[in-house]
Scaffold this motif. Structure first.
Motif, PDB file in Angstrom:
ATOM      1  N   LEU A  88       7.803  -0.601   1.389  1.00 26.36           N
ATOM      2  CA  LEU A  88       7.525  -0.405   2.807  1.00 26.36           C
ATOM      3  C   LEU A  88       8.096   0.919   3.286  1.00 26.36           C
ATOM      4  N   ARG A  92       3.582   2.244   1.294  1.00 26.35           N
ATOM      5  CA  ARG A  92       2.497   1.584   0.582  1.00 26.35           C
ATOM      6  C   ARG A  92       3.058   0.434  -0.242  1.00 26.35           C
ATOM      7  N   THR A  93       2.161  -0.459  -0.672  1.00 20.93           N
ATOM      8  CA  THR A  93       2.612  -1.677  -1.321  1.00 20.93           C
ATOM      9  C   THR A  93       2.473  -1.689  -2.827  1.00 20.93           C
ATOM     10  N   CYS A 146      -4.437  -8.375   3.674  1.00 23.85           N
ATOM     11  CA  CYS A 146      -4.464  -7.061   4.329  1.00 23.85           C
ATOM     12  C   CYS A 146      -3.243  -6.873   5.229  1.00 23.85           C
ATOM     13  N   ARG A 148      -0.420  -7.945   4.676  1.00 20.80           N
ATOM     14  CA  ARG A 148       0.707  -7.645   3.786  1.00 20.80           C
ATOM     15  C   ARG A 148       0.551  -6.287   3.111  1.00 20.80           C
ATOM     16  N   ARG A 149      -0.416  -5.527   3.592  1.00 19.03           N
ATOM     17  CA  ARG A 149      -0.606  -4.128   3.215  1.00 19.03           C
ATOM     18  C   ARG A 149      -0.919  -3.960   1.732  1.00 19.03           C
ATOM     19  N   ASP A 151      -3.085  -2.618  -1.303  1.00 17.37           N
ATOM     20  CA  ASP A 151      -3.859  -1.388  -1.443  1.00 17.37           C
ATOM     21  C   ASP A 151      -5.340  -1.673  -1.674  1.00 17.37           C
ATOM     22  N   GLU A 168     -10.789  -3.022   7.844  1.00 13.56           N
ATOM     23  CA  GLU A 168      -9.815  -2.866   6.761  1.00 13.56           C
ATOM     24  C   GLU A 168     -10.284  -1.809   5.761  1.00 13.56           C
TER      25      GLU A 168
END
Length: 365
Positions: A88, A92-93, A146, A148-149, A151, A168
């Motif tokens: 975070l 990016r995840t 999404c 929860r981010r 990619d 999204e």
């Protein structure tokens, strides 16, 4: 929803050997849910927080003796780096989501494994879940991923309207649909040749002398079921065989409905002499019905099934490569992420007719 971390050490942090992970080694007074932090490690090792950070992240500037003390504290406390917080901070995840129809369906096992292997090769975390063939649940699960981010997303769609995903995708979430196309949006999709495979399977039965051929499939609103029905109709039409309504049955794939449909097709003065089944679950139920039938009935199923080669006769199938579907979809997803794909495409993978005996039986009358 199940989350898996296929690669634990590609990010550089040093893991504790599996043999040392014992819950009974908790310190007195430690409560479940209270995870040790880097501050706890620093206090136990008698070093600063920055030193612990350097050891955890494999950075230079720490003496061997200090590193040893920190590693001993990590092992004693059972510390694990908080990758969620770390990614975070990076913005990016490094994770992708996989939305399946049904985790219990054996078809999705090799597909899911292939997606996981590609994700692992790219150092990514895989989160998967099941829509249970429910459009609302699919949307809820996709949007939760999404949030929860993630990619990217690999989606086996349950619904037929995916406009909810447009914001999204515009925001940069790479998306590939697999097994079935998306509805009302332009998106990458990887599918099997459902139409051609069904046409070949039914044509195989026709080539062995059958004219009264039944088709038992899934819900007609499902893309794969509709395409396999279309292949069945085309094969019959190409052979000049009129199709009777009583020879076709589409609906839920529970054993009661499928068994009833099979028994009805096999009864009456002019029963079918062969059956083409639309998926693996339908095939298994029809095999059970045929086991108690007094006359031999030819059978070709779409999707291979476990132990199909050990039955007597072996089950002839139109096999699709589930692993190739998952691998191709995941590879396209990562190509989207690295910017090497020019635009959405439809990729269609071939099927393969495997003859084992049941599809080669001649008509009984």
């Amino acid at each position: 929803m199940d989350s898996r971390i296929p690669v634990a050490d590609r990010t550089g942090h040093r893991t504790v050997p599996e043999t040392t992970r014992r819950t009974e080694r908790r310190l007195p007074g430690t409560r479940y849910g209270n995870r040790p932090t880097m501050k706890d490690v620093a206090a136990r090792a008698g070093v600063g927080l920055k030193t612990v950070s350097r050891v955890v992240n494999g950075e230079p500037g720490v003496t061997p003796e200090t590193e040893r003390r920190v590693q001993e504290a990590i092992e004693a406390l059972g510390f694990r780096r908080n990758d969620s917080a770390r990614v975070l901070r990076k913005g990016r995840t490094a994770s992708i989501g996989l939305v399946l129809e049904d985790l219990a369906d054996p078809f999705y096992g090799p597909l899911s494994r292939a997606v996981e292997e590609v994700a692992r090769a790219h150092g990514a975390l895989l989160i998967n879940g099941s829509s249970a063939e429910d459009a609302d649940r699919e949307q809820e699960l996709v949007l939760a991923l999404c949030a929860r981010r993630v990619d990217g997303l690999v989606v086996i769609p349950a619904g037929d309207d995916h406009r909810y995903l447009e914001p999204e995708i515009k925001a940069g979430v790479a998306t590939v649909f697999v097994d079935r196309p998306a509805g009302h949006i332009d998106a990458d999709v990887v599918v099997s040749d459902n139409y051609g495979g069904a046409r070949d399977g039914v044509g195989h039965l026709i080539a062995h002398g059958h004219r009264r051929i039944g088709f038992i499939g899934d819900m007609p609103r499902i893309h794969t079921a509709a395409e396999r029905l279309r292949g069945y109709r085309t094969a019959m039409e190409d052979a000049g065989i009129p199709v009777e309504d009583a020879w076709m049955s589409l609906g839920v794939t529970d054993p009661e409905r499928v068994g009833r449909a099979a028994r009805e097709m096999l009864s009456g003065p002019e029963p079918v002499t062969a059956i083409f089944t639309g998926n693996n679950r339908v095939t298994v139920t029809v095999i059970r019905v045929l086991a108690g039938h007094p006359r031999p009935v030819a059978l070709v199923g779409f999707d291979d099934i476990e132990l199909a080669d050990l039955l007597q006769p072996g089950v002839t199938v139109v096999a699709q490569d589930a692993a190739a579907l998952g691998r191709t979809a995941a590879e396209r997803l990562f190509r989207q992420l690295d910017g090497t794909l020019l635009g959405p495409e439809r990729v269609e993978l071939p099927t393969r007719l495997i003859t084992r005996g049941s599809g080669e039986l001649p008509p009984a009358d």
